[in-house]
Scaffold this motif. Structure first.
Motif, PDB file in Angstrom:
ATOM      1  N   LYS A   1      43.964  34.755  42.246  1.00  0.00           N
ATOM      2  CA  LYS A   1      43.559  33.536  42.946  1.00  0.00           C
ATOM      3  C   LYS A   1      42.040  33.357  43.035  1.00  0.00           C
ATOM      4  O   LYS A   1      41.536  32.232  42.975  1.00  0.00           O
ATOM      5  CB  LYS A   1      44.150  33.537  44.360  1.00  0.00           C
ATOM      6  CG  LYS A   1      45.662  33.303  44.388  1.00  0.00           C
ATOM      7  CD  LYS A   1      46.163  33.227  45.830  1.00  0.00           C
ATOM      8  CE  LYS A   1      47.634  32.865  45.891  1.00  0.00           C
ATOM      9  NZ  LYS A   1      48.142  32.789  47.285  1.00  0.00           N
ATOM     10  N   GLU A   2      41.317  34.476  43.156  1.00  0.00           N
ATOM     11  CA  GLU A   2      39.874  34.382  43.381  1.00  0.00           C
ATOM     12  C   GLU A   2      39.042  34.519  42.101  1.00  0.00           C
ATOM     13  O   GLU A   2      37.899  34.061  42.062  1.00  0.00           O
ATOM     14  CB  GLU A   2      39.432  35.446  44.386  1.00  0.00           C
ATOM     15  CG  GLU A   2      40.066  35.269  45.763  1.00  0.00           C
ATOM     16  CD  GLU A   2      39.736  36.426  46.697  1.00  0.00           C
ATOM     17  OE1 GLU A   2      38.875  37.258  46.316  1.00  0.00           O
ATOM     18  OE2 GLU A   2      40.334  36.495  47.787  1.00  0.00           O
ATOM     19  N   ARG A   3      39.632  35.140  41.071  1.00  0.00           N
ATOM     20  CA  ARG A   3      38.834  35.397  39.871  1.00  0.00           C
ATOM     21  C   ARG A   3      39.439  34.780  38.605  1.00  0.00           C
ATOM     22  O   ARG A   3      38.796  33.976  37.924  1.00  0.00           O
ATOM     23  CB  ARG A   3      38.626  36.906  39.702  1.00  0.00           C
ATOM     24  CG  ARG A   3      37.853  37.500  40.885  1.00  0.00           C
ATOM     25  CD  ARG A   3      37.697  38.996  40.771  1.00  0.00           C
ATOM     26  NE  ARG A   3      37.034  39.543  41.952  1.00  0.00           N
ATOM     27  CZ  ARG A   3      35.890  40.215  41.941  1.00  0.00           C
ATOM     28  NH1 ARG A   3      35.253  40.432  40.808  1.00  0.00           N
ATOM     29  NH2 ARG A   3      35.365  40.683  43.058  1.00  0.00           N
TER      30      ARG A   3
ATOM     31  N   ALA B   1      35.729  38.681  36.055  1.00  0.00           N
ATOM     32  CA  ALA B   1      37.188  38.573  36.061  1.00  0.00           C
ATOM     33  C   ALA B   1      37.930  39.526  35.123  1.00  0.00           C
ATOM     34  O   ALA B   1      39.155  39.521  35.093  1.00  0.00           O
ATOM     35  CB  ALA B   1      37.586  37.131  35.717  1.00  0.00           C
TER      36      ALA B   1
ATOM     37  N   GLU C   1      47.066  39.666  43.670  1.00  0.00           N
ATOM     38  CA  GLU C   1      47.007  38.288  44.171  1.00  0.00           C
ATOM     39  C   GLU C   1      45.553  37.843  44.335  1.00  0.00           C
ATOM     40  O   GLU C   1      45.182  36.723  43.945  1.00  0.00           O
ATOM     41  CB  GLU C   1      47.740  38.169  45.509  1.00  0.00           C
ATOM     42  CG  GLU C   1      47.753  36.751  46.057  1.00  0.00           C
ATOM     43  CD  GLU C   1      48.582  36.603  47.319  1.00  0.00           C
ATOM     44  OE1 GLU C   1      48.643  35.483  47.850  1.00  0.00           O
ATOM     45  OE2 GLU C   1      49.167  37.615  47.786  1.00  0.00           O
ATOM     46  N   GLU C   2      44.720  38.717  44.891  1.00  0.00           N
ATOM     47  CA  GLU C   2      43.306  38.370  45.074  1.00  0.00           C
ATOM     48  C   GLU C   2      42.613  38.186  43.725  1.00  0.00           C
ATOM     49  O   GLU C   2      41.807  37.264  43.542  1.00  0.00           O
ATOM     50  CB  GLU C   2      42.599  39.465  45.878  1.00  0.00           C
ATOM     51  CG  GLU C   2      42.997  39.521  47.345  1.00  0.00           C
ATOM     52  CD  GLU C   2      42.402  40.734  48.031  1.00  0.00           C
ATOM     53  OE1 GLU C   2      41.704  40.535  49.045  1.00  0.00           O
ATOM     54  OE2 GLU C   2      42.600  41.865  47.559  1.00  0.00           O
ATOM     55  N   TRP C   3      42.915  39.084  42.804  1.00  0.00           N
ATOM     56  CA  TRP C   3      42.330  38.991  41.464  1.00  0.00           C
ATOM     57  C   TRP C   3      42.697  37.664  40.804  1.00  0.00           C
ATOM     58  O   TRP C   3      41.836  36.976  40.251  1.00  0.00           O
ATOM     59  CB  TRP C   3      42.824  40.160  40.616  1.00  0.00           C
ATOM     60  CG  TRP C   3      42.288  40.204  39.213  1.00  0.00           C
ATOM     61  CD1 TRP C   3      41.001  40.000  38.827  1.00  0.00           C
ATOM     62  CD2 TRP C   3      43.030  40.512  38.028  1.00  0.00           C
ATOM     63  NE1 TRP C   3      40.879  40.161  37.453  1.00  0.00           N
ATOM     64  CE2 TRP C   3      42.106  40.473  36.941  1.00  0.00           C
ATOM     65  CE3 TRP C   3      44.365  40.837  37.783  1.00  0.00           C
ATOM     66  CZ2 TRP C   3      42.506  40.730  35.620  1.00  0.00           C
ATOM     67  CZ3 TRP C   3      44.756  41.102  36.464  1.00  0.00           C
ATOM     68  CH2 TRP C   3      43.831  41.048  35.397  1.00  0.00           C
TER      69      TRP C   3
ATOM     70  N   GLN D   1      41.768  32.571  38.343  1.00  0.00           N
ATOM     71  CA  GLN D   1      41.916  31.126  38.510  1.00  0.00           C
ATOM     72  C   GLN D   1      40.631  30.396  38.111  1.00  0.00           C
ATOM     73  O   GLN D   1      40.670  29.369  37.434  1.00  0.00           O
ATOM     74  CB  GLN D   1      42.275  30.790  39.963  1.00  0.00           C
ATOM     75  CG  GLN D   1      42.407  29.296  40.259  1.00  0.00           C
ATOM     76  CD  GLN D   1      43.549  28.635  39.515  1.00  0.00           C
ATOM     77  OE1 GLN D   1      44.642  29.188  39.426  1.00  0.00           O
ATOM     78  NE2 GLN D   1      43.304  27.446  38.983  1.00  0.00           N
ATOM     79  N   LYS D   2      39.500  30.935  38.506  1.00  0.00           N
ATOM     80  CA  LYS D   2      38.215  30.307  38.169  1.00  0.00           C
ATOM     81  C   LYS D   2      37.982  30.340  36.663  1.00  0.00           C
ATOM     82  O   LYS D   2      37.501  29.362  36.075  1.00  0.00           O
ATOM     83  CB  LYS D   2      37.080  31.000  38.927  1.00  0.00           C
ATOM     84  CG  LYS D   2      37.062  30.714  40.421  1.00  0.00           C
ATOM     85  CD  LYS D   2      35.873  31.369  41.077  1.00  0.00           C
ATOM     86  CE  LYS D   2      35.755  30.952  42.564  1.00  0.00           C
ATOM     87  NZ  LYS D   2      36.877  31.451  43.369  1.00  0.00           N
TER      88      LYS D   2
END
Length: 283
Positions: free
Chosen positions: A186-188, A169, A182-184, A190-191
């Motif tokens: 929501k997918e990274r 991340a 947005e992908e970074w 966020q985790k």
């Protein structure tokens, strides 16, 4: 004691420094940057730090704070990131103090950025648990409880699917992956932040690192219970935080010295009083 100290930020590619006005929380002069020597061995880096300090008119009694990309425990490097492995086990405080001729106080680089944000930036006057993260080549972190630093947290090394979160991340990974903000987020991110939130239930997240200047492009995509805000001091945070720490440590040293001198004086007076009393009794 004047509210000024000298701050230095040691990085893998550059060593930056400047005197800092600690009343305003800003650089007192334009910073100087010198490329980090390669290989970045203790002797080579120490010489570069001395050259940087010598490029300014730094008073002999001005405290010097230095950030270092490693776990720092009682002035000793316990790891090494983006510098030579020979730093591990090195007493960085002592080495830099001897080479530069100044009293040097060393701190982990993310902790220094956190100190700056808590003193002058997004964390100012914030109580409870505040977690500062720096998104860059890796993920650094600094944790504060009611304004007091809990050093060397290294939250970027928490694991996700068998590898550290910073390998998944960090902003450097985001740039190489060629994905959208947005992908970074929501997918990274966020985790990562979701996991840290679950573990610590902080009162505030502060997001630092160079990419913090683009915070409006990705922070709103995160779904967290904890307030999350961008850092304010950005690339100057390390220098300012290191200087603030050095100033605080010097004040503690002065206070300790005064206490020890007073204790010695009191003990001397007690001894004199005891001798006087014995003389009276003998008479």
């Amino acid at each position: 004691m004047a509210k000024e100290a000298f701050g230095i930020d040691i990085g893998g590619s550059g060593i930056k420094g400047a005197p800092v006005n600690l009343k305003k929380g800003e650089l007192a002069q334009k910073r100087v940057r010198i490329p980090t020597p390669q290989p970045a061995t203790p002797d080579a880096v120490a010489k570069t730090v001395k050259d940087l300090i010598d490029s300014f008119d730094v008073p002999a009694d001005m405290p010097v704070g230095v950030t270092f990309p490693a776990i720092i425990q009682h002035g000793v490097a316990k790891s090494a990131a983006n510098v030579d492995d020979s730093w591990i086990g090195t007493d960085v405080d002592t080495l830099l103090s001897e080479v530069t001729g100044h009293s040097v106080f060393v701190v982990n680089d993310a902790d220094a950025a956190g100190i700056a944000e808590m003193e002058f930036g997004a964390g100012k006057d914030k109580s409870g648990l505040v977690i500062m993260t720096t998104l860059g080549t890796g993920i650094g972190s600094a944790m504060f409880m009611d304004g007091k630093l809990i050093p060397n947290s290294e939250l970027g090394h928490l694991t996700y699917e068998g590898k550290s979160f910073e390998k998944f991340a960090a902003s450097s990974v985001f740039e190489k992956a060629g994905i959208s903000y947005e992908e970074w987020a929501k997918e990274r991110l966020q985790k990562f932040y979701g996991h840290v939130e679950f573990l610590f239930s902080p009162d505030l997240f502060i997001v630092g690192g160079g990419v913090s200047k683009d915070a409006k492009k990705y922070l709103h995509f995160l779904d967290l219970k904890t307030e999350i805000v961008p850092a304010k001091l950005r690339n100057e945070a390390g220098i300012i935080g290191a200087a603030a720490l050095a100033h605080a440590e010097r004040k503690l040293e002065v206070k300790k010295d005064k206490g020890e001198k007073k204790a010695k004086k009191d003990k001397k007076n007690e001894s004199a009083a005891e001798l006087a009393a014995e003389s009276v009794e003998e008479a």
